[in-house]
Enzyme design. Sequence first.
Site, mmCIF file in Angstrom:
data_model
loop_
_atom_site.group_PDB
_atom_site.id
_atom_site.type_symbol
_atom_site.label_atom_id
_atom_site.label_comp_id
_atom_site.label_asym_id
_atom_site.label_seq_id
_atom_site.Cartn_x
_atom_site.Cartn_y
_atom_site.Cartn_z
ATOM 1 N N HIS A 34 4.406 -8.519 -2.765
ATOM 2 C CA HIS A 34 4.307 -7.322 -3.598
ATOM 3 C C HIS A 34 4.669 -7.695 -5.035
ATOM 4 C CE1 HIS A 34 5.293 -3.385 -5.284
ATOM 5 N NE2 HIS A 34 4.627 -2.838 -4.275
ATOM 6 N N HIS A 62 -0.736 10.596 4.161
ATOM 7 C CA HIS A 62 0.157 9.766 3.357
ATOM 8 C C HIS A 62 1.279 10.633 2.792
ATOM 9 C CE1 HIS A 62 -2.670 6.185 2.294
ATOM 10 N NE2 HIS A 62 -2.978 6.702 3.473
ATOM 11 N N GLY A 79 5.492 4.632 -2.939
ATOM 12 C CA GLY A 79 4.609 5.054 -4.013
ATOM 13 C C GLY A 79 4.862 4.251 -5.276
ATOM 14 N N GLU A 90 -9.388 4.798 5.234
ATOM 15 C CA GLU A 90 -8.608 5.479 4.211
ATOM 16 C C GLU A 90 -9.532 6.239 3.275
ATOM 17 O OE1 GLU A 90 -5.044 3.835 2.077
ATOM 18 O OE2 GLU A 90 -6.414 3.950 0.356
#
Length: 307
Positions: free
Chosen positions: A155, A74, A105, A14
Amino acid sequence: MPHYPAPPPSLSYELFPPASAAAAERLEVSLEALAHTEPDYVSVTYSGTPHRRRATLDLVDHLVRDTRLRPLAHLTCVGESAESLAGLVRHFIGLGVRGVLAMRGDLPEDPAADVGEYPFARYLVELIREVEGQYSAALGAGRLSVGVAAYPVRHPESPSFQHDVEVLVGKQRSGADYAITQVYFRPEDYTQLVDAARRAGVTIPIIPGVLPVDSPDRLARLAKLTGVEPDPLLGHALETASDEAERRRIGVEFAASLVRRALGDGAPGVHVYTFNRHEGAIDLVERLDLPGQRTDARHGLAARVGA
């Protein structure tokens, strides 16, 4: 039934668009270094101000036109309209991009700010598939490769780990091809995620995402960005290391231990978060002998095909 060699482990990195001319020069050095490891793709983050998002598109264009690296673009849906997102997908296809990582996002800090038309990533996946259908001729009747995020650790906005698994099921149903995990620090976190996902009906590949952390400050920043509690032993080792070289060695070996366990438990490959620094990423893939494994597997497949 014929027996075919196992595919080589996937390898990807990434990157994010540089914020200055000096950062752009450093990124060029990293791109050249990473290209020598022959990754399957490099992902390019998309977030922030309109200027930063424009920089993402410029970097993707640069990768397509000027390097040997294949970009995974992305795409985040927060703050975007369906029309703007569809336009971005068309733009990527026109550039020659054949992979998109679809994510929601980060939500804006201002609760009154516009969050866009799509509240969840699964709707973005559906939109990508819809646009893809309009470009079957340009794609040679093929498909875009669509990845999504997965969370080995709950999360921060999720009510539970099981809810995260159910969200991943929804993304698969919407058309996702594979998932890349958020960073994690306990080897069992990846294995538990895969086990829970498989029980819930997820069949797509789940690729572990790791970062060779080489400083206490970067570890703290990573924890703040992701909401994942860092490993205290790793933090202590980085704090007490004698110099930069030792900190890098510690971070690389810690990440390597995560990847070894994941590959041993059946992971299809590894995605390396780089923070635009190639040194630790390359140390990691060399420590794991990923270039050698991938070359040997390709040679074995070529020999099988030619037999």
